[in-house]
Design a protein around this motif. Sequence first.
Motif, mmCIF file in Angstrom:
data_model
loop_
_atom_site.group_PDB
_atom_site.id
_atom_site.type_symbol
_atom_site.label_atom_id
_atom_site.label_comp_id
_atom_site.label_asym_id
_atom_site.label_seq_id
_atom_site.Cartn_x
_atom_site.Cartn_y
_atom_site.Cartn_z
ATOM 1 N N ILE A 33 -29.305 -7.735 3.357
ATOM 2 C CA ILE A 33 -28.953 -6.321 3.558
ATOM 3 C C ILE A 33 -29.918 -5.388 2.821
ATOM 4 N N HIS A 34 -30.647 -5.941 1.848
ATOM 5 C CA HIS A 34 -31.600 -5.142 1.078
ATOM 6 C C HIS A 34 -33.030 -5.217 1.621
ATOM 7 N N ILE A 35 -33.303 -6.197 2.496
ATOM 8 C CA ILE A 35 -34.688 -6.380 2.923
ATOM 9 C C ILE A 35 -34.875 -6.573 4.425
ATOM 10 N N ASP A 36 -33.780 -6.690 5.172
ATOM 11 C CA ASP A 36 -33.868 -6.968 6.607
ATOM 12 C C ASP A 36 -33.088 -5.898 7.368
ATOM 13 N N ALA A 41 -28.201 -3.429 9.927
ATOM 14 C CA ALA A 41 -27.553 -2.900 11.136
ATOM 15 C C ALA A 41 -26.322 -3.731 11.498
ATOM 16 N N ALA A 42 -26.433 -5.039 11.371
ATOM 17 C CA ALA A 42 -25.302 -5.914 11.676
ATOM 18 C C ALA A 42 -24.130 -5.676 10.727
ATOM 19 N N ALA A 43 -24.440 -5.188 9.527
ATOM 20 C CA ALA A 43 -23.398 -4.881 8.541
ATOM 21 C C ALA A 43 -22.847 -3.471 8.716
ATOM 22 N N GLY A 44 -23.416 -2.722 9.666
ATOM 23 C CA GLY A 44 -22.899 -1.399 9.958
ATOM 24 C C GLY A 44 -23.527 -0.257 9.181
ATOM 25 N N VAL A 45 -24.675 -0.508 8.552
ATOM 26 C CA VAL A 45 -25.385 0.571 7.856
ATOM 27 C C VAL A 45 -26.681 0.882 8.593
ATOM 28 N N ASP A 46 -27.172 2.084 8.417
ATOM 29 C CA ASP A 46 -28.341 2.542 9.175
ATOM 30 C C ASP A 46 -29.600 1.735 8.890
ATOM 31 N N ASP A 47 -29.793 1.351 7.632
ATOM 32 C CA ASP A 47 -31.023 0.648 7.252
ATOM 33 C C ASP A 47 -30.768 -0.059 5.930
ATOM 34 N N VAL A 48 -31.773 -0.762 5.448
ATOM 35 C CA VAL A 48 -31.665 -1.451 4.163
ATOM 36 C C VAL A 48 -31.442 -0.419 3.059
ATOM 37 N N PHE A 49 -30.930 -0.896 1.931
ATOM 38 C CA PHE A 49 -30.712 -0.008 0.790
ATOM 39 C C PHE A 49 -30.980 -0.765 -0.502
ATOM 40 N N ALA A 50 -31.149 -0.009 -1.557
ATOM 41 C CA ALA A 50 -31.541 -0.580 -2.847
ATOM 42 C C ALA A 50 -30.454 -1.478 -3.422
ATOM 43 N N HIS A 51 -30.890 -2.491 -4.118
ATOM 44 C CA HIS A 51 -29.998 -3.348 -4.889
ATOM 45 C C HIS A 51 -29.333 -2.476 -5.960
ATOM 46 N N GLY A 52 -28.074 -2.698 -6.198
ATOM 47 C CA GLY A 52 -27.395 -1.950 -7.258
ATOM 48 C C GLY A 52 -28.054 -2.148 -8.607
ATOM 49 N N VAL A 85 -33.123 3.182 1.539
ATOM 50 C CA VAL A 85 -34.576 3.102 1.545
ATOM 51 C C VAL A 85 -35.105 4.527 1.748
ATOM 52 N N HIS A 86 -36.148 4.871 1.066
ATOM 53 C CA HIS A 86 -36.768 6.203 1.045
ATOM 54 C C HIS A 86 -35.979 7.224 0.227
ATOM 55 N N GLY A 87 -34.836 6.819 -0.348
ATOM 56 C CA GLY A 87 -34.100 7.715 -1.233
ATOM 57 C C GLY A 87 -34.931 8.029 -2.467
ATOM 58 N N GLU A 88 -34.697 9.201 -3.040
ATOM 59 C CA GLU A 88 -35.441 9.645 -4.223
ATOM 60 C C GLU A 88 -34.475 9.880 -5.378
ATOM 61 N N PRO A 89 -34.180 8.830 -6.149
ATOM 62 C CA PRO A 89 -33.225 8.970 -7.242
ATOM 63 C C PRO A 89 -33.774 9.791 -8.414
ATOM 64 N N THR A 90 -32.874 10.511 -9.047
ATOM 65 C CA THR A 90 -33.165 11.183 -10.311
ATOM 66 C C THR A 90 -32.075 10.779 -11.286
ATOM 67 N N CYS A 91 -32.495 10.288 -12.437
ATOM 68 C CA CYS A 91 -31.570 9.836 -13.466
ATOM 69 C C CYS A 91 -31.475 10.900 -14.553
#
Length: 130
Positions: A33-36, A41-52, A85-91
């Motif tokens: 889910i983080h790299i494919d 998409a099969a999990a119902g999300v638009d695209d991959v996302f960062a590991h927590g 993916v492509h998110g721009e985090p600010t801590c």
Amino acid sequence: MAVGTELAPLRIAPISRQALALFAGASGDHNPIHIDSDAAAAAGVDDVFAHGMLSMGYLARLLTGWTPQENIRSYHVRFVAITPVHGEPTCTGRVTHINVIDGESLATVELKTTLSDGTTTLIGSAVVAF
């Protein structure tokens, strides 16, 4: 050190697919889910996302950029939204409490990671000696 002290924000470059692949290799977390994109998409999300844990690591980097690691007495986070993916985090962080326990001066720091659209992805706290 005073209540209300704010840590200088840590702005992270947009999360790239390459960063996710490299983190997967370094951490051993190869969850598709983080790299494919197809798995995401099969999990119902638009695209991959960062590991927590990648996001948690960025928030820890904010903390260790402010105080040496050996001063950290506790560090806790709660994941509240995904970092796409492509998110721009600010801590960010802010001292919310100061006390002395067993002769040690301690500051409680409220921590947060947000995306450029205002979405909060992580909230947490740390206790640091000073």
